[in-house]
Scaffold this motif. Structure first.
Motif, short mmCIF file in Angstrom:
data_model
loop_
_atom_site.label_atom_id
_atom_site.label_comp_id
_atom_site.label_asym_id
_atom_site.label_seq_id
_atom_site.Cartn_x
_atom_site.Cartn_y
_atom_site.Cartn_z
N VAL A 1 0.82 -1.20 0.00
CA VAL A 1 0.00 0.00 0.00
C VAL A 1 0.86 1.26 0.00
O VAL A 1 0.45 2.31 -0.50
CB VAL A 1 -1.00 -0.01 1.17
N ARG A 2 2.09 1.17 0.54
CA ARG A 2 2.99 2.33 0.49
C ARG A 2 3.30 2.69 -0.96
O ARG A 2 3.28 3.86 -1.35
CB ARG A 2 4.28 2.04 1.26
N LYS A 3 3.56 1.68 -1.79
CA LYS A 3 3.85 1.92 -3.21
C LYS A 3 2.62 2.50 -3.92
O LYS A 3 2.73 3.41 -4.74
CB LYS A 3 4.29 0.62 -3.88
N VAL A 4 1.45 1.96 -3.59
CA VAL A 4 0.21 2.43 -4.21
C VAL A 4 -0.04 3.90 -3.84
O VAL A 4 -0.39 4.72 -4.68
CB VAL A 4 -0.98 1.55 -3.77
N LEU A 5 0.16 4.24 -2.57
CA LEU A 5 -0.08 5.60 -2.11
C LEU A 5 0.94 6.58 -2.70
O LEU A 5 0.59 7.72 -3.04
CB LEU A 5 -0.04 5.66 -0.59
N ALA A 6 2.18 6.13 -2.83
CA ALA A 6 3.20 7.00 -3.42
C ALA A 6 2.85 7.33 -4.87
O ALA A 6 2.97 8.48 -5.31
CB ALA A 6 4.57 6.34 -3.34
N ALA A 7 2.39 6.31 -5.62
CA ALA A 7 1.99 6.54 -7.01
C ALA A 7 0.77 7.45 -7.09
O ALA A 7 0.68 8.33 -7.94
CB ALA A 7 1.70 5.20 -7.69
N GLN A 8 -0.18 7.24 -6.17
CA GLN A 8 -1.38 8.08 -6.15
C GLN A 8 -1.03 9.52 -5.79
O GLN A 8 -1.61 10.47 -6.35
CB GLN A 8 -2.39 7.51 -5.14
N LYS A 9 -0.08 9.69 -4.88
CA LYS A 9 0.33 11.05 -4.48
C LYS A 9 0.94 11.79 -5.66
O LYS A 9 0.71 13.00 -5.85
CB LYS A 9 1.34 10.95 -3.34
N ASN A 10 1.68 11.09 -6.49
CA ASN A 10 2.33 11.72 -7.65
C ASN A 10 1.32 12.20 -8.69
O ASN A 10 1.57 13.19 -9.39
CB ASN A 10 3.31 10.74 -8.31
N ARG A 11 0.18 11.50 -8.81
CA ARG A 11 -0.80 11.91 -9.81
C ARG A 11 -1.99 12.67 -9.21
O ARG A 11 -2.94 13.01 -9.91
CB ARG A 11 -1.32 10.69 -10.58
N ALA A 12 -1.93 12.93 -7.90
CA ALA A 12 -3.05 13.59 -7.23
C ALA A 12 -3.23 15.02 -7.72
O ALA A 12 -2.27 15.72 -8.05
CB ALA A 12 -2.83 13.58 -5.72
N THR A 13 -4.47 15.47 -7.73
CA THR A 13 -4.79 16.86 -8.06
C THR A 13 -4.33 17.76 -6.92
O THR A 13 -4.71 17.51 -5.76
CB THR A 13 -6.30 17.02 -8.28
N PRO A 14 -3.52 18.78 -7.18
CA PRO A 14 -2.92 19.58 -6.10
C PRO A 14 -3.91 20.18 -5.12
O PRO A 14 -3.64 20.25 -3.92
CB PRO A 14 -2.17 20.69 -6.87
N ASP A 15 -5.08 20.61 -5.59
CA ASP A 15 -6.02 21.28 -4.69
C ASP A 15 -7.07 20.34 -4.11
O ASP A 15 -8.06 20.78 -3.52
CB ASP A 15 -6.72 22.44 -5.42
N ASN A 16 -6.87 19.04 -4.27
CA ASN A 16 -7.79 18.06 -3.68
C ASN A 16 -7.04 17.27 -2.63
O ASN A 16 -6.07 16.58 -2.94
CB ASN A 16 -8.35 17.13 -4.76
N ASN A 17 -7.47 17.33 -1.38
CA ASN A 17 -6.74 16.69 -0.29
C ASN A 17 -7.15 15.25 -0.04
O ASN A 17 -6.60 14.59 0.81
CB ASN A 17 -6.93 17.51 1.01
N TYR A 18 -8.15 14.76 -0.80
CA TYR A 18 -8.61 13.39 -0.56
C TYR A 18 -7.77 12.38 -1.33
O TYR A 18 -7.43 12.59 -2.50
CB TYR A 18 -10.09 13.25 -0.96
N VAL A 19 -7.46 11.28 -0.67
CA VAL A 19 -6.60 10.25 -1.27
C VAL A 19 -7.32 9.57 -2.43
O VAL A 19 -6.75 9.36 -3.50
CB VAL A 19 -6.16 9.23 -0.21
N VAL A 20 -8.58 9.17 -2.23
CA VAL A 20 -9.36 8.52 -3.27
C VAL A 20 -10.11 9.60 -4.03
O VAL A 20 -11.07 10.18 -3.51
CB VAL A 20 -10.33 7.48 -2.70
N GLU A 21 -9.66 9.90 -5.25
CA GLU A 21 -10.28 10.97 -6.04
C GLU A 21 -10.51 10.51 -7.47
O GLU A 21 -9.90 9.55 -7.95
CB GLU A 21 -9.38 12.21 -6.06
N TYR A 22 -11.43 11.21 -8.13
CA TYR A 22 -11.71 10.92 -9.53
C TYR A 22 -11.96 12.25 -10.24
O TYR A 22 -12.80 13.05 -9.80
CB TYR A 22 -12.93 10.02 -9.69
#
Length: 315
Positions: A212-233
């Protein structure tokens, strides 16, 4: 009736004959395609067959589950008029699906979807339905092989994949995972704080697994900057995962009884099967009392009742 861009796709919003506001997905991100589909939607041509009614029902609901039901029903009952649906046709369908290895719970859900479609588009036609008995509640959890199938079925849907990985790695409730924000993901200490639920319902601070650390790191890299939620679409918080999750369950060939909550139950079962102490599992799940954990999960432990069984040995 109007077009609306919703969660990355164009849909049509309209008011039905009962005055209820509804929304149906047009399943496209292209405005031009959506406008052409809207023209078709504005003057629907519903054929007077079971399959025609089911198609209209699926289009209105925008439901993957209803779509799966339509595909199952069409080869057997699709060419009938809705008034021709009688107990003997339902029995024929039940026999056909059982022969294909489909359980009564799934068959019942398919016929329930058909009944809802008929009531929506051909109410009063005289259709009479016969459904198999609802199966007794089952203890549903995934084996690791089934989990791998589910994870594979979520590939290409990043927010769903993140949810599934977090659900199994944290044992968290659906609401806790969908409400998880980046400020509660501590990469330095490898911890995830699931926060508090309604009325301060217990949630845990759990360690990150390596996966899950790897999954979260990848998600953090593609996350929308102004959205603080981990699970986003599409840059927005995902508030409900039910529809996408059900579609992945179907693609994985799993029983429809597998819901998002089953992943929390699965995580606890795996820990119990590995012989982890009930107190440790209780803390991981955020249970307020170890008694709750013992009552539900002790029977999965390899040591459960082992001493009692030893008293029954006869030389």
């Amino acid at each position: 009736m109007r077009l609306k861009f919703y969660r990355g796709y164009w849909c049509v919003e309209y008011t039905d004959d009962d005055g209820i506001r509804r929304r149906a997905s047009l399943r496209t991100k292209d405005r031009g395609v959506a406008e052409r589909k809207l023209a078709d939607f504005s003057s629907p041509r519903i054929s007077n067959t079971v399959d025609g009614i089911m198609r209209a029902y699926v289009a209105e609901k925008g439901s993957d589950r209803a779509g799966f039901s339509r595909k199952a029903i069409a080869p057997v009952l699709g060419n009938l008029r809705p008034d021709q649906i009688q107990p003997e046709q339902c029995q024929k369908y039940i026999k056909h699906r059982r022969a294909a290895g489909i359980g009564d719970g799934t068959i019942r859900r398919e016929l329930t979807d058909l009944r809802a479609a008929v009531n929506r588009f051909a109410k009063g036609c005289g259709a009479v339905f016969h459904l198999p008995e609802a199966p007794a509640p089952r203890d549903v959890y995934l084996t690791k092989d089934e989990y791998r199938k589910l994870r594979s079925a979520a590939q290409g849907v990043p927010h769903l994949g993140v949810f599934i990985e977090l659900a199994i790695a944290t044992g968290g409730r659906k609401e806790a995972i969908l409400g998880l924000t980046w400020d509660r993901v501590d990469f330095e200490r490898s911890r995830i704080d699931l926060g508090f639920g309604a009325k301060n319902k217990g949630r845990a601070v759990v360690p990150m697994t390596q996966t899950v650390r790897k999954v979260l790191a990848a998600q953090k890299n593609r996350a929308t900057p102004d959205n603080n939620y981990v699970v986003e679409y599409a840059g927005d918080r995902v508030k409900n995962i039910k529809k996408g999750f059900a579609a992945a369950v179907a693609r994985a060939g799993l029983d429809r009884a597998v819901t998002p909550h089953v992943l929390r139950h699965t995580a606890a079962v795996w820990m119990a099967e590995a012989g982890r102490p009930m107190a440790e599992i209780a803390q991981y799940l955020g249970h307020s009392s170890e008694d709750v954990t013992f009552r539900v999960y002790a029977r999965y432990s390899p040591e459960y009742l082992a001493r009692a069984a030893g008293a029954l040995e006869v030389d």
